[in-house]
Design a protein around this motif. Structure first.
Motif, short mmCIF file in Angstrom:
data_model
loop_
_atom_site.label_atom_id
_atom_site.label_comp_id
_atom_site.label_asym_id
_atom_site.label_seq_id
_atom_site.Cartn_x
_atom_site.Cartn_y
_atom_site.Cartn_z
N LEU A 30 16.87 -3.51 -7.95
CA LEU A 30 16.14 -2.96 -6.87
C LEU A 30 16.02 -1.29 -6.82
CD1 LEU A 30 16.68 -5.51 -3.68
CD2 LEU A 30 14.76 -4.74 -4.83
N ASP A 31 17.14 -0.82 -7.31
CA ASP A 31 16.94 0.58 -7.01
C ASP A 31 15.97 1.34 -7.72
OD1 ASP A 31 18.11 0.26 -9.50
OD2 ASP A 31 19.96 1.38 -9.30
N TYR A 32 15.95 1.07 -9.37
CA TYR A 32 14.53 1.54 -9.98
C TYR A 32 13.27 1.29 -9.31
CZ TYR A 32 18.53 2.97 -13.18
OH TYR A 32 19.51 3.33 -13.61
N ASP A 33 13.28 -0.10 -9.09
CA ASP A 33 11.96 -0.55 -8.51
C ASP A 33 11.57 0.26 -7.20
OD1 ASP A 33 12.13 -2.10 -10.63
OD2 ASP A 33 12.30 -4.05 -9.66
N VAL A 34 12.28 0.45 -6.18
CA VAL A 34 12.09 1.04 -5.24
C VAL A 34 11.82 2.29 -5.18
CG1 VAL A 34 13.22 1.82 -2.82
CG2 VAL A 34 13.72 -0.52 -3.80
N PHE A 35 12.54 3.22 -6.30
CA PHE A 35 12.32 4.53 -6.78
C PHE A 35 10.70 4.47 -7.20
CE2 PHE A 35 13.65 8.20 -9.55
CZ PHE A 35 13.31 8.88 -8.53
N ILE A 36 10.38 3.75 -7.95
CA ILE A 36 9.02 3.74 -8.59
C ILE A 36 7.96 3.61 -7.64
CG2 ILE A 36 7.40 2.77 -10.26
CD1 ILE A 36 9.98 1.99 -12.15
N ILE A 37 8.16 2.46 -6.86
CA ILE A 37 7.07 2.02 -5.87
C ILE A 37 6.99 2.84 -4.87
CG2 ILE A 37 6.57 0.18 -4.22
CD1 ILE A 37 7.69 -1.97 -6.03
N SER A 38 8.16 3.53 -4.38
CA SER A 38 8.09 4.63 -3.28
C SER A 38 7.01 5.66 -3.71
CB SER A 38 9.32 5.29 -2.83
OG SER A 38 9.99 5.61 -3.87
N ARG A 39 7.16 5.99 -5.17
CA ARG A 39 6.30 7.30 -5.61
C ARG A 39 4.98 6.68 -5.74
NH1 ARG A 39 6.93 11.94 -5.05
NH2 ARG A 39 6.15 12.56 -7.13
N ILE A 40 4.81 5.52 -6.24
CA ILE A 40 3.28 5.07 -6.29
C ILE A 40 2.74 5.14 -4.90
CG2 ILE A 40 1.85 2.86 -6.79
CD1 ILE A 40 4.04 2.30 -8.90
N ALA A 41 3.61 4.56 -3.80
CA ALA A 41 3.07 4.69 -2.29
C ALA A 41 2.81 6.00 -2.03
CB ALA A 41 4.01 4.06 -1.41
N GLU A 42 3.34 6.90 -2.37
CA GLU A 42 3.08 8.48 -1.94
C GLU A 42 1.87 8.98 -2.45
OE1 GLU A 42 6.57 10.79 -3.08
OE2 GLU A 42 7.76 9.83 -1.80
N PHE A 43 1.57 8.54 -3.88
CA PHE A 43 0.30 9.00 -4.47
C PHE A 43 -0.93 8.20 -3.82
CE2 PHE A 43 3.18 10.29 -8.06
CZ PHE A 43 2.65 12.05 -8.05
N ARG A 44 -0.59 6.83 -3.74
CA ARG A 44 -1.81 6.08 -3.08
C ARG A 44 -2.08 6.55 -1.55
NH1 ARG A 44 -5.57 4.58 -2.03
NH2 ARG A 44 -6.52 2.55 -1.98
N GLU A 45 -1.03 7.13 -0.96
CA GLU A 45 -1.29 7.48 0.37
C GLU A 45 -2.08 8.89 0.45
OE1 GLU A 45 2.02 8.20 2.94
OE2 GLU A 45 1.06 6.78 4.56
N LYS A 46 -1.91 9.74 -0.50
CA LYS A 46 -2.38 11.03 -0.82
C LYS A 46 -4.00 10.91 -1.23
CE LYS A 46 1.65 13.51 -2.20
NZ LYS A 46 2.40 14.26 -3.09
N GLY A 47 -4.49 9.60 -1.57
CA GLY A 47 -5.80 9.29 -1.77
C GLY A 47 -6.13 9.25 -2.98
N TYR A 48 -5.17 8.92 -4.03
CA TYR A 48 -5.39 8.75 -5.36
C TYR A 48 -5.61 6.86 -5.64
CZ TYR A 48 -3.34 12.91 -7.21
OH TYR A 48 -3.25 14.25 -7.27
N ARG A 49 -6.58 6.72 -6.57
CA ARG A 49 -6.91 5.28 -6.86
C ARG A 49 -5.53 4.49 -7.02
NH1 ARG A 49 -12.07 5.48 -10.64
NH2 ARG A 49 -13.40 6.87 -9.45
N ASN A 50 -5.58 3.29 -7.11
CA ASN A 50 -4.25 2.49 -7.46
C ASN A 50 -3.78 2.70 -8.66
OD1 ASN A 50 -2.46 0.58 -6.35
ND2 ASN A 50 -3.49 -0.98 -7.44
N GLU A 51 -4.58 2.51 -9.52
CA GLU A 51 -4.36 2.73 -11.07
C GLU A 51 -3.79 3.93 -11.20
OE1 GLU A 51 -7.39 1.81 -10.09
OE2 GLU A 51 -7.51 -0.50 -10.65
N ALA A 52 -4.50 5.08 -10.73
CA ALA A 52 -4.00 6.41 -10.87
C ALA A 52 -2.76 6.72 -10.15
CB ALA A 52 -5.05 7.42 -10.24
#
Length: 301
Positions: free
Chosen positions: A177-199
């Motif tokens: 879980l630790d690495y997955d949470v680390f990655i997904i939290s960063r993905i969520a940050e970029f998605r919230e800033k207005g990036y496309r999901n793939e980006a």
């Protein structure tokens, strides 16, 4: 009567009785039943004892005629070990369920999403199944016995120590879980800033990749110390931890997490709000400014 005579007149019997059975009291002061201990010599380790102990307790004890004031118990090292194993097996499903639900609930609160934990559950199933599956092949099927290396060879019983999978599950859950949470939290940050999901997925992997890779390799090397011990239990524990870290670092992080996070973009973050219009690609360009590629199609990133 002979027992009472011995513990009354012989100091050795008195000490043994006091330490192993019940506190010594002179016969005149006895007002309640006395405990009695009977030692039966049994094979130290044998599979048959798993059925023998329940049969003694449920059948043999029930067939003995005795006063109601007498209670029979079967104890000892092997009996205690089997009781511990059975109690652990009985409680393990509850521990597994409660631990998983609590951890995923914490992730849901952290990421403010009801669906991300469901995606995360999919990233847990693969490394857990792969880790325990490889361990079974190595230490029960003996697929690496040909190497002649004791750390990679099946023990004589061709089985796992009973407590290792239970202990390993809790540790592997945290490692997965630790690495997955680390990655997904960063993905969520970029998605919230207005990036496309793939980006957002690409940028999240780019930002966390080197750190997670280095951390995973360091952790695997640390766990490798267990493989140098002359203990089958240490070898099995070390194999589970090392394989779990490497699978999570190089397969789950690189392949499974991006695939899982690519599905159901908007609803997948609910109830967390993420932008849906005028999204940016990995270069920060807005949708209306993204040009066509040389092949005449819009760059999805």
């Amino acid at each position: 009567e002979r027992v009472m005579e011995l513990i009354t007149t012989d100091d050795v019997y008195k000490v043994m009785w006091t330490q192993q059975v019940s506190p010594y009291m002179p016969p005149a002061n006895i007002t309640s039943p006395i405990s009695a201990r009977i030692n039966i010599i049994l094979p130290f380790f044998t599979e048959d004892l798993g059925d023998f102990l329940p049969n003694v307790r449920n059948k043999a004890f029930g067939a003995i005629e005795k006063p109601d004031s007498i209670t029979l118990h079967l104890a000892g090292y092997k009996a205690s070990e089997i009781d511990t194993i059975e109690a652990s097996k009985e409680k393990f499903p509850l521990m597994l369920s409660v631990t998983t639900v609590v951890v995923l609930a914490i992730v849901a609160i952290l990421l403010r999403s009801a669906f991300v934990p469901i995606r995360l559950l999919l990233t847990l199933i693969f490394p857990m199944a792969a880790t325990f599956g490889l361990a079974v092949l190595v230490y029960q099927k003996g697929i690496l016995d040909w190497t002649g290396i004791s750390a990679f060879s099946a023990p004589e019983a061709a089985a796992f120590y009973w407590d290792i999978p239970i202990f390993a599950f809790v540790v592997l859950l945290g490692l997965a879980l630790d690495y997955d949470v680390f990655i997904i939290s960063r993905i969520a940050e970029f998605r919230e800033k207005g990036y496309r999901n793939e980006a957002a997925i690409v940028l999240g992997l780019y930002e966390t990749g080197p750190v997670i890779t280095a951390a995973g390799v360091i952790m695997a090397l640390s766990f490798a110390a267990l493989m140098t011990l002359k203990s089958a239990a240490a070898h099995q524990t070390g194999w589970l931890l090392i394989s779990s870290v490497l699978i999570d670092t190089f397969i789950v992080r690189s392949l499974i997490v991006p695939c899982v996070m690519a599905f159901a973009d908007t609803i997948g973050w609910w109830p967390r709000h993420v932008p849906t219009d005028n999204l940016m690609d990995i270069h920060g360009s807005r949708a209306e400014n993204v040009g066509s590629t040389q092949y005449g199609t819009t760059n999805p990133y």
